[in-house]
Design an enzyme around this catalytic site. Structure first.
Site, PDB file in Angstrom:
ATOM      1  N   HIS A  21     -36.135  62.650  12.433  1.00 60.89           N
ATOM      2  CA  HIS A  21     -35.978  62.848  11.008  1.00 60.89           C
ATOM      3  C   HIS A  21     -34.822  63.503  10.295  1.00 60.89           C
ATOM      4  CE1 HIS A  21     -37.548  67.020  11.844  1.00 60.89           C
ATOM      5  NE2 HIS A  21     -37.058  67.098  10.765  1.00 60.89           N
TER       6      HIS A  21
ATOM      7  N   ASP B 168     -40.159  62.306  17.685  1.00 60.72           N
ATOM      8  CA  ASP B 168     -39.208  62.625  16.789  1.00 60.72           C
ATOM      9  C   ASP B 168     -37.959  63.221  17.363  1.00 60.72           C
ATOM     10  OD1 ASP B 168     -38.224  63.379  14.287  1.00 60.72           O
ATOM     11  OD2 ASP B 168     -39.221  65.065  13.812  1.00 60.72           O
TER      12      ASP B 168
ATOM     13  N   GLY C 265     -33.544  72.923   8.279  1.00 58.71           N
ATOM     14  CA  GLY C 265     -32.177  73.068   8.503  1.00 58.71           C
ATOM     15  C   GLY C 265     -32.286  73.437  10.121  1.00 58.71           C
ATOM     16  N   ASN C 266     -33.306  74.110  10.592  1.00 59.14           N
ATOM     17  CA  ASN C 266     -33.382  74.297  12.219  1.00 59.14           C
ATOM     18  C   ASN C 266     -33.557  73.237  12.923  1.00 59.14           C
ATOM     19  OD1 ASN C 266     -34.272  77.707  11.116  1.00 59.14           O
ATOM     20  ND2 ASN C 266     -32.721  76.971  13.011  1.00 59.14           N
ATOM     21  N   SER C 267     -34.338  71.933  12.153  1.00 61.73           N
ATOM     22  CA  SER C 267     -34.918  70.997  12.828  1.00 61.73           C
ATOM     23  C   SER C 267     -33.567  70.262  13.695  1.00 61.73           C
ATOM     24  CB  SER C 267     -35.049  69.744  11.765  1.00 61.73           C
ATOM     25  OG  SER C 267     -36.355  70.379  10.995  1.00 61.73           O
TER      26      SER C 267
ATOM     27  N   GLY D  25     -53.791  49.656  28.833  1.00 63.75           N
ATOM     28  CA  GLY D  25     -54.335  48.578  28.242  1.00 63.75           C
ATOM     29  C   GLY D  25     -56.017  48.646  28.217  1.00 63.75           C
ATOM     30  N   VAL D  26     -56.357  49.967  27.607  1.00 65.41           N
ATOM     31  CA  VAL D  26     -57.694  50.129  27.202  1.00 65.41           C
ATOM     32  C   VAL D  26     -57.986  50.886  26.233  1.00 65.41           C
ATOM     33  CG1 VAL D  26     -58.448  50.231  29.940  1.00 65.41           C
ATOM     34  CG2 VAL D  26     -57.542  52.267  28.683  1.00 65.41           C
TER      35      VAL D  26
ATOM     36  N   ILE E  15     -60.398  53.728  24.501  1.00 59.10           N
ATOM     37  CA  ILE E  15     -60.843  54.801  25.100  1.00 59.10           C
ATOM     38  C   ILE E  15     -61.465  55.774  23.979  1.00 59.10           C
ATOM     39  CG2 ILE E  15     -59.967  54.960  27.172  1.00 59.10           C
ATOM     40  CD1 ILE E  15     -57.990  56.934  26.292  1.00 59.10           C
TER      41      ILE E  15
END
Length: 494
Positions: free
Chosen positions: A125, A155, A226-228, A284-285, A287
């Site tokens: 992001h 992310d 800003g720490n992201s 492929g299930v 659940i």
């Protein structure tokens, strides 16, 4: 009477050798105490901060933003103040009502270098939609970066810069080894203030926010906007998390921050470096969790595992997994719930052959499945093939708070069901009944009862009788709504 004489004891005089021994023991005790104190909390984090700072970077992105003609973002669309703010914006544009010219918008974030040849990790992001990405190093040097790959599910983004000399970098640590209470350091560019260090502890582990593959470390180290994308370090200087989100009512740190665990990040980064995208395994299930009432209906001792509600075309179907199977372990790891299974499958290699242990009709069996590619799972929502139609007439019955009727051609058309769908249509649900409380509604289609296909009311009655004879407290129904299946356990009357 003569006063009783009180004998006064004379202190023992220590010999020089004994005095020296005691002084030595006291010195050892002081050293041990200092070591324990130092282990509990370092005297200063400055040496560690100096060691790892050169690998942490500030990230500035630039994006061209189209001009807007209305007051969007100021007042809700349709608001009575919309005209007022439109006039206000027109005056600021010179009153001619012309569409403003596109403008360039900037954003700030953080990241860290993971190799001397210039690979940089940050949040997706932070750089999403950016036209230009600038990396600023601790020394003040700036370089342009290119995007190698991104993964929105975790992310995470991988960038690359070209430098004339080898860059300082940091290594990933084992996030699974981090314990609640361990000291950690967060570094980055909070609120655009430049390089900054904050310290705290690991507050919690294995946090999930909203993503399927979430595995966050919670910390009280100060994390702000800003720490992201910045790193969360352990006391060895290894990255154990990527700072991603905060929980805050005001946009600032209140001591609840979240860092994506490094053991998730490293797998994603390796795939981004090799393929430019994240490639996850696909079983492929469909659940759902095994709740206690579902466990009771199936005769399970514990409410654990993942219950298969549908097996569309894919790896699981080829391997022989079936609707109603309970996945107990995947690749020799016990399955606690659906979230744990999804994460484990997603972290598995595409094309890997894994052993899946399931409970089927009261017995366990192991099936080998060759995992597919999650991103290729376009047929995941396909319906499983049904048995041939068996017209039974428009009879109805009330049972377990439900009024049901066998599916007819007219009902299939009315409910939008496939022409080959078999089962019982729910035509009414009693208000206040357990079925109503568990979300069953008119229009639902019951395709299984007691893990066996039902196409008539007589078959449903037989499943109820069989469950009671087996001493079950509830009956497990497989219900489909708009094609989406789920299991619901309803309590049986005595």
């Amino acid at each position: 009477m003569q006063p009783r004489a009180v004998a006064q004891s004379t202190p023992h005089t220590l010999t020089p050798g004994l005095r020296a021994a005691l002084v030595g023991l006291l010195a050892l005790a002081m050293v041990a105490l200092q070591a324990v104190t130092a282990q509990a909390k370092p005297e200063s984090l400055a040496p560690l901060a100096e060691q790892i700072s050169p690998s942490v970077v500030n990230i500035t992105t630039s994006t061209m933003v189209e001009g807007r003609t209305g007051p969007r973002g100021i007042v809700p669309e349709g608001s009575p103040f919309e005209d007022f703010f439109r006039e206000f914006q027109d005056r600021n544009r010179g009153g001619n009502g012309e569409t403003p010219s596109p403008r360039r918008s900037s954003a700030l974030g953080s990241g860290f270098v993971i190799s001397e040849d210039g690979f940089v990790v940050t949040n997706n992001h932070v750089i999403d939609g950016a036209d230009e990405i600038t990396i600023e190093f601790f020394s003040g040097k700036e370089l342009k970066a290119t995007v190698i790959g991104t993964d929105k599910n975790t992310d995470i983004a991988l960038l690359k810069v070209e430098a004339d000399t080898p860059l300082d970098f940091v290594s990933f640590g084992n996030s699974d080894a981090a314990r609640v209470g361990d000291w950690v350091i967060a570094m980055g560019n909070p609120l655009g203030q430049g390089f900054s260090v904050s310290a705290g502890i690991v507050s919690a582990r294995n946090r999930a926010l909203s993503g399927t593959y979430d595995d966050y470390i919670q910390t009280d180290a100060a994390i702000n906007r800003g720490n992201s994308g910045g790193p969360l370090f352990n006391m060895d200087g290894d990255v154990i998390g990527v700072n991603t989100a905060i929980l805050s009512p005001n946009g600032g740190s209140i001591g609840i921050g979240f860092s994506m665990a490094s053991n998730v990040v490293t797998r994603v980064v390796d795939q981004l470096k090799e393929f430019g995208e994240a490639r996850r395994g696909w079983l492929g299930v469909r659940i759902q969790d095994v709740t206690q009432d579902v466990a009771d209906a199936m005769g399970l001792e514990k409410a654990t595992g993942a219950l298969i509600t549908d097996v569309p075309d894919g790896p699981a179907k080829k391997a022989g997994l079936e609707t109603g199977d309970v996945i107990l372990s995947f690749d020799s790891v016990d399955v606690a719930d659906t979230r744990a299974l999804v994460r484990q499958v997603g972290n598995s290699a595409v094309g890997a052959t894994v052993r899946v242990t399931v409970l089927r009709e009261g017995k366990t069996q192991t099936v080998k499945v060759v995992l597919g590619l999650r991103e290729d799972a376009s047929s995941e929502g396909a319906a499983e093939e049904q048995t041939p139609d068996a017209e039974t007439g428009p009879e109805t019955s009330s049972l377990l708070g439900l009024t049901v009727s066998p599916l007819t051609a007219a009902l299939r058309e009315e409910l939008g069901a496939d022409a080959d769908m078999q089962g019982l249509a729910v035509t009414a649900v009693a208000d206040g009944s357990e079925a109503f409380e568990k979300g069953l509604r008119a229009g639902d289609i019951i395709t299984e009862a007691g893990q066996q296909t039902v196409t008539s009311i007589a078959e449903l009655d037989a499943r109820v009788d069989a469950a009671k004879e087996a001493g079950r407290k509830s009956l497990l129904l497989l219900v489909r709504r708009a094609g989406d299946p789920r299991f619901v356990a309803l309590t049986l009357d005595d």
